[in-house]
Design a protein around this motif. Structure first.
Motif, PDB file in Angstrom:
ATOM      1  N   GLU A 343       0.821  -1.214   0.000  1.00  0.00           N
ATOM      2  CA  GLU A 343       0.000   0.000   0.000  1.00  0.00           C
ATOM      3  C   GLU A 343       0.855   1.264   0.000  1.00  0.00           C
ATOM      4  O   GLU A 343       0.478   2.286  -0.576  1.00  0.00           O
ATOM      5  CB  GLU A 343      -0.919   0.017   1.230  1.00  0.00           C
ATOM      6  CG  GLU A 343      -1.838  -1.200   1.355  1.00  0.00           C
ATOM      7  CD  GLU A 343      -1.167  -2.367   2.048  1.00  0.00           C
ATOM      8  OE1 GLU A 343      -0.852  -2.294   3.257  1.00  0.00           O
ATOM      9  OE2 GLU A 343      -0.932  -3.370   1.334  1.00  0.00           O
ATOM     10  N   LYS A 344       2.005   1.207   0.680  1.00  0.00           N
ATOM     11  CA  LYS A 344       2.873   2.386   0.713  1.00  0.00           C
ATOM     12  C   LYS A 344       3.438   2.658  -0.676  1.00  0.00           C
ATOM     13  O   LYS A 344       3.486   3.821  -1.120  1.00  0.00           O
ATOM     14  CB  LYS A 344       4.010   2.180   1.706  1.00  0.00           C
ATOM     15  CG  LYS A 344       4.910   3.407   1.841  1.00  0.00           C
ATOM     16  CD  LYS A 344       5.930   3.231   2.962  1.00  0.00           C
ATOM     17  CE  LYS A 344       6.764   4.489   3.129  1.00  0.00           C
ATOM     18  NZ  LYS A 344       7.741   4.373   4.238  1.00  0.00           N
ATOM     19  N   LEU A 345       3.840   1.609  -1.375  1.00  0.00           N
ATOM     20  CA  LEU A 345       4.344   1.787  -2.739  1.00  0.00           C
ATOM     21  C   LEU A 345       3.263   2.371  -3.641  1.00  0.00           C
ATOM     22  O   LEU A 345       3.533   3.263  -4.446  1.00  0.00           O
ATOM     23  CB  LEU A 345       4.833   0.457  -3.305  1.00  0.00           C
ATOM     24  CG  LEU A 345       6.144  -0.096  -2.735  1.00  0.00           C
ATOM     25  CD1 LEU A 345       6.449  -1.451  -3.353  1.00  0.00           C
ATOM     26  CD2 LEU A 345       7.294   0.866  -2.983  1.00  0.00           C
ATOM     27  N   ASP A 346       2.024   1.868  -3.488  1.00  0.00           N
ATOM     28  CA  ASP A 346       0.929   2.389  -4.301  1.00  0.00           C
ATOM     29  C   ASP A 346       0.684   3.862  -4.016  1.00  0.00           C
ATOM     30  O   ASP A 346       0.366   4.639  -4.925  1.00  0.00           O
ATOM     31  CB  ASP A 346      -0.349   1.591  -4.032  1.00  0.00           C
ATOM     32  CG  ASP A 346      -0.271   0.173  -4.589  1.00  0.00           C
ATOM     33  OD1 ASP A 346       0.585  -0.068  -5.465  1.00  0.00           O
ATOM     34  OD2 ASP A 346      -1.043  -0.695  -4.124  1.00  0.00           O
ATOM     35  N   ALA A 347       0.851   4.260  -2.747  1.00  0.00           N
ATOM     36  CA  ALA A 347       0.627   5.662  -2.378  1.00  0.00           C
ATOM     37  C   ALA A 347       1.696   6.567  -2.991  1.00  0.00           C
ATOM     38  O   ALA A 347       1.431   7.741  -3.301  1.00  0.00           O
ATOM     39  CB  ALA A 347       0.612   5.802  -0.857  1.00  0.00           C
ATOM     40  N   TYR A 348       2.919   6.028  -3.147  1.00  0.00           N
ATOM     41  CA  TYR A 348       4.025   6.830  -3.672  1.00  0.00           C
ATOM     42  C   TYR A 348       4.120   6.804  -5.199  1.00  0.00           C
ATOM     43  O   TYR A 348       4.863   7.603  -5.776  1.00  0.00           O
ATOM     44  CB  TYR A 348       5.349   6.348  -3.076  1.00  0.00           C
ATOM     45  CG  TYR A 348       5.664   6.953  -1.729  1.00  0.00           C
ATOM     46  CD1 TYR A 348       6.573   8.006  -1.619  1.00  0.00           C
ATOM     47  CD2 TYR A 348       5.066   6.485  -0.570  1.00  0.00           C
ATOM     48  CE1 TYR A 348       6.866   8.564  -0.376  1.00  0.00           C
ATOM     49  CE2 TYR A 348       5.350   7.031   0.663  1.00  0.00           C
ATOM     50  CZ  TYR A 348       6.254   8.072   0.757  1.00  0.00           C
ATOM     51  OH  TYR A 348       6.547   8.623   1.978  1.00  0.00           O
ATOM     52  N   LEU A 349       3.392   5.921  -5.847  1.00  0.00           N
ATOM     53  CA  LEU A 349       3.467   5.830  -7.310  1.00  0.00           C
ATOM     54  C   LEU A 349       3.112   7.146  -8.009  1.00  0.00           C
ATOM     55  O   LEU A 349       3.806   7.572  -8.933  1.00  0.00           O
ATOM     56  CB  LEU A 349       2.584   4.699  -7.816  1.00  0.00           C
ATOM     57  CG  LEU A 349       3.193   3.300  -7.769  1.00  0.00           C
ATOM     58  CD1 LEU A 349       2.180   2.257  -8.202  1.00  0.00           C
ATOM     59  CD2 LEU A 349       4.439   3.220  -8.650  1.00  0.00           C
ATOM     60  N   ARG A 371       7.825   0.875  -9.319  1.00  0.00           N
ATOM     61  CA  ARG A 371       7.901   0.212  -8.012  1.00  0.00           C
ATOM     62  C   ARG A 371       9.343  -0.137  -7.661  1.00  0.00           C
ATOM     63  O   ARG A 371       9.781   0.048  -6.527  1.00  0.00           O
ATOM     64  CB  ARG A 371       7.042  -1.058  -8.006  1.00  0.00           C
ATOM     65  CG  ARG A 371       5.561  -0.828  -7.785  1.00  0.00           C
ATOM     66  CD  ARG A 371       4.861  -2.102  -7.341  1.00  0.00           C
ATOM     67  NE  ARG A 371       5.070  -3.203  -8.261  1.00  0.00           N
ATOM     68  CZ  ARG A 371       4.265  -3.482  -9.291  1.00  0.00           C
ATOM     69  NH1 ARG A 371       3.211  -2.705  -9.521  1.00  0.00           N
ATOM     70  NH2 ARG A 371       4.505  -4.501 -10.088  1.00  0.00           N
ATOM     71  N   LEU A 372      10.053  -0.657  -8.637  1.00  0.00           N
ATOM     72  CA  LEU A 372      11.455  -0.995  -8.400  1.00  0.00           C
ATOM     73  C   LEU A 372      12.257   0.228  -7.988  1.00  0.00           C
ATOM     74  O   LEU A 372      13.072   0.175  -7.055  1.00  0.00           O
ATOM     75  CB  LEU A 372      12.074  -1.617  -9.660  1.00  0.00           C
ATOM     76  CG  LEU A 372      12.136  -3.137  -9.700  1.00  0.00           C
ATOM     77  CD1 LEU A 372      10.738  -3.729  -9.762  1.00  0.00           C
ATOM     78  CD2 LEU A 372      12.936  -3.616 -10.896  1.00  0.00           C
ATOM     79  N   LEU A 373      12.044   1.332  -8.678  1.00  0.00           N
ATOM     80  CA  LEU A 373      12.771   2.554  -8.348  1.00  0.00           C
ATOM     81  C   LEU A 373      12.454   3.025  -6.938  1.00  0.00           C
ATOM     82  O   LEU A 373      13.348   3.444  -6.190  1.00  0.00           O
ATOM     83  CB  LEU A 373      12.439   3.648  -9.367  1.00  0.00           C
ATOM     84  CG  LEU A 373      13.025   3.452 -10.768  1.00  0.00           C
ATOM     85  CD1 LEU A 373      12.453   4.479 -11.740  1.00  0.00           C
ATOM     86  CD2 LEU A 373      14.540   3.549 -10.728  1.00  0.00           C
ATOM     87  N   LEU A 374      11.186   2.949  -6.556  1.00  0.00           N
ATOM     88  CA  LEU A 374      10.807   3.344  -5.198  1.00  0.00           C
ATOM     89  C   LEU A 374      11.489   2.468  -4.160  1.00  0.00           C
ATOM     90  O   LEU A 374      12.034   2.964  -3.159  1.00  0.00           O
ATOM     91  CB  LEU A 374       9.285   3.269  -5.039  1.00  0.00           C
ATOM     92  CG  LEU A 374       8.474   4.412  -5.650  1.00  0.00           C
ATOM     93  CD1 LEU A 374       6.981   4.073  -5.625  1.00  0.00           C
ATOM     94  CD2 LEU A 374       8.732   5.721  -4.908  1.00  0.00           C
ATOM     95  N   VAL A 375      11.474   1.161  -4.376  1.00  0.00           N
ATOM     96  CA  VAL A 375      12.101   0.237  -3.426  1.00  0.00           C
ATOM     97  C   VAL A 375      13.594   0.527  -3.318  1.00  0.00           C
ATOM     98  O   VAL A 375      14.168   0.522  -2.212  1.00  0.00           O
ATOM     99  CB  VAL A 375      11.850  -1.222  -3.834  1.00  0.00           C
ATOM    100  CG1 VAL A 375      12.629  -2.173  -2.941  1.00  0.00           C
ATOM    101  CG2 VAL A 375      10.364  -1.543  -3.766  1.00  0.00           C
ATOM    102  N   LEU A 376      14.240   0.798  -4.438  1.00  0.00           N
ATOM    103  CA  LEU A 376      15.672   1.102  -4.412  1.00  0.00           C
ATOM    104  C   LEU A 376      15.943   2.401  -3.664  1.00  0.00           C
ATOM    105  O   LEU A 376      16.885   2.490  -2.868  1.00  0.00           O
ATOM    106  CB  LEU A 376      16.204   1.193  -5.843  1.00  0.00           C
ATOM    107  CG  LEU A 376      16.353  -0.141  -6.575  1.00  0.00           C
ATOM    108  CD1 LEU A 376      16.586   0.081  -8.065  1.00  0.00           C
ATOM    109  CD2 LEU A 376      17.485  -0.966  -5.991  1.00  0.00           C
ATOM    110  N   VAL A 377      15.122   3.424  -3.905  1.00  0.00           N
ATOM    111  CA  VAL A 377      15.294   4.699  -3.195  1.00  0.00           C
ATOM    112  C   VAL A 377      15.110   4.498  -1.691  1.00  0.00           C
ATOM    113  O   VAL A 377      15.915   4.986  -0.883  1.00  0.00           O
ATOM    114  CB  VAL A 377      14.312   5.755  -3.733  1.00  0.00           C
ATOM    115  CG1 VAL A 377      14.284   6.980  -2.826  1.00  0.00           C
ATOM    116  CG2 VAL A 377      14.692   6.158  -5.157  1.00  0.00           C
TER     117      VAL A 377
END
Length: 485
Positions: A343-349, A371-377
């Motif tokens: 849900e956090k990833l979806d909120a940041y997309l 999503r991959l970029l967010l996880v890496l950041v």
């Protein structure tokens, strides 16, 4: 693909070069960063003949030394290749030809001796002016054949040397000086019309290609030095690794052609692929012996038990990577430590899509890579928090200013961009602070990351696989071009 790569321009026409060395891969004149880019093709021998030097930065000594350190035989002749070989022959670069020996022994010292203005690739890089080194050798031959005296030779050479290199012409010099010396008009000019200019650069180019055609790859002794990883070389390596080849070559690997296609037809998505390659490399560089103490299986079990974001599908291309599976381990640890839920990833997309200026269609098509970029950041920022690395307000403002300048945002658009209507402002500003934090800090380069030049290939392969999951999200002809069939 042949292991021999030649940088060639006005010194020799491409047709003749291919007759001499038919299995080589020919590139336009070399420029700064080209040798680093070439390393991802695993060359065995690089022959530098011509290079750009005024309109763009010239090829650097350190990128040549980096290639030599990695076991590549680097040869230089005729033009800028002769210059670099004379400067680096004691460090392993192989020089060839008369011009190289003239520079090596100090007979020639000025870079402008080989400088010419020339046409573009479509026009065969044909030289527009006479090179100074060719003028010297033509005048010397005229003396040896008793066409002119040494005194006249010196006058002609001095006159040409005083000219800015694009305007150098031995015939024009002879015409200008003939009014003061009848011998020039009566004997030298007619001889020059028939004889033509002694093209020493062409001779040296032919010689080095003929030599390399007759001799296979010699064993290159391992250099005793390590190329210093200066800030400039690190930045050049970073840029070169994330940039496609600038010219069209029929024998480039398929993946390089695909990267060129993406760059030219979908630049926004190319930038996403480049960002994925960049952040993957950054996270890899942050690994230490202590960061890999937790076994992978318990981490995955914890992720499933607590319904956290699972990297098993999105990051599978790193999970099975022989060399960089460590990235997968670091991500698993980060997901557990920050309790990262889907849900956090979806909120940041929406926030990351807004940052990259993606429209709804591009956002929908590239959810996986976003999503991959967010996880890496998030993962990189966690490492910084553990080291107490913070982003100052000053740095935040400088990053914003740089971003606005780079994107050419007018003043009235900046405030609207900072407070987007289509995503939560607090989440967007939080994302900005995280993103700027992980892009403003110096990354310690491990030797493995530094000498691995295929980050872009890994990122692109993921990009294509994510498109293949749903071919309807991209035009069939574009996906066909990207995948090669």
């Amino acid at each position: 693909m042949s292991g021999i790569h030649v940088y060639l321009g006005p010194s020799l026409d491409r047709k003749t070069a291919k007759q001499l060395l038919p299995h080589a891969h020919y590139h336009p004149p070399v420029r700064c960063g080209d040798v680093v880019s070439l390393l991802r093709l695993s060359p065995k021998k690089i022959i530098i003949i011509d290079g750009f030097y005024e309109s763009v930065p010239a090829v650097w000594h350190k990128e040549i030394l980096l290639a030599i350190e990695l076991g590549v035989a680097v040869w230089g002749a005729a033009s800028i290749g002769a210059l670099r070989a004379a400067e680096l022959y004691q460090l392993g670069m192989q020089g060839f030809g008369q011009i190289f020996h003239q520079f090596k022994t100090g007979v020639l010292t000025d870079d402008d001796e080989v400088a010419v203005l020339h046409g573009d690739e479509q026009n065969g890089f044909v030289a527009i002016n006479d090179s100074m080194v060719n003028i010297r050798y033509t005048c010397q031959e005229a003396v040896e054949k008793e066409i002119i005296s040494n005194e006249i030779k010196d006058r002609l050479i001095a006159y040409c040397k005083e000219q800015f290199y694009p305007y150098r012409s031995l015939m024009n010099a002879a015409t200008q000086l003939s009014s003061d010396d009848p011998q020039i008009g009566s004997t030298f000019i007619p001889w020059l019309r028939i004889h033509g200019l002694v093209d020493l650069k062409r001779q040296d180019a032919i010689t080095v290609l003929s030599h390399c055609a007759a001799n296979d790859y010699p064993d290159i002794p391992k250099p005793t030095y390590e190329t210093p990883m200066t800030m400039f070389l690190r930045n050049t390596t970073y840029y070169a690794n994330l940039t496609p080849f600038k010219h069209d070559c029929g024998d480039l690997p398929q993946i390089e052609k695909q990267l060129q296609y993406l760059y030219r037809h979908a630049i926004a998505e190319y930038r996403l692929v480049a960002e994925l390659a960049h952040f993957s490399r950054c996270l890899f560089s942050l690994q230490t012996e202590t960061t890999l103490l937790i076994a992978q299986a318990p981490l995955i079990a914890y992720i499933h038990t607590h319904e956290l974001y699972s990297p098993e599908m999105d990051f599978s291309f790193y999970k099975t990577h022989a060399q960089f599976s460590v990235i997968y381990d670091l991500i698993c640890q980060s997901i557990c430590m920050i309790q990262l839920k889907p849900e956090k990833l979806d909120a940041y997309l929406p926030a990351i899509a807004h940052y990259y200026d993606l429209n709804p269609e591009l956002t929908a098509r590239n959810k996986s890579i976003l999503r991959l970029l967010l996880v890496l950041v998030f993962s990189i920022e966690l490492k910084f928090e553990m080291c107490d690395v913070q982003l100052t307000t000053k740095n935040f403002r400088e990053q914003l200013k740089t971003l606005f300048i780079r994107r050419s945002y007018p003043k009235e658009k900046r405030e609207a961009w900072l407070f987007p209507e289509h995503c939560d402002n607090q989440i967007f500003h939080d994302f900005l602070s995280r993103y700027f934090k992980v892009t403003t800090v110096y990354y310690p380069e491990s030797s493995t990351a530094y000498y691995y030049f295929k980050w872009m290939y890994d990122a692109f392969n993921f990009y294509v696989s994510s498109l293949s999951r749903d071919k309807q999200t991209f035009a069939d002809e574009s996906l066909h071009a990207l995948t090669g069939g």
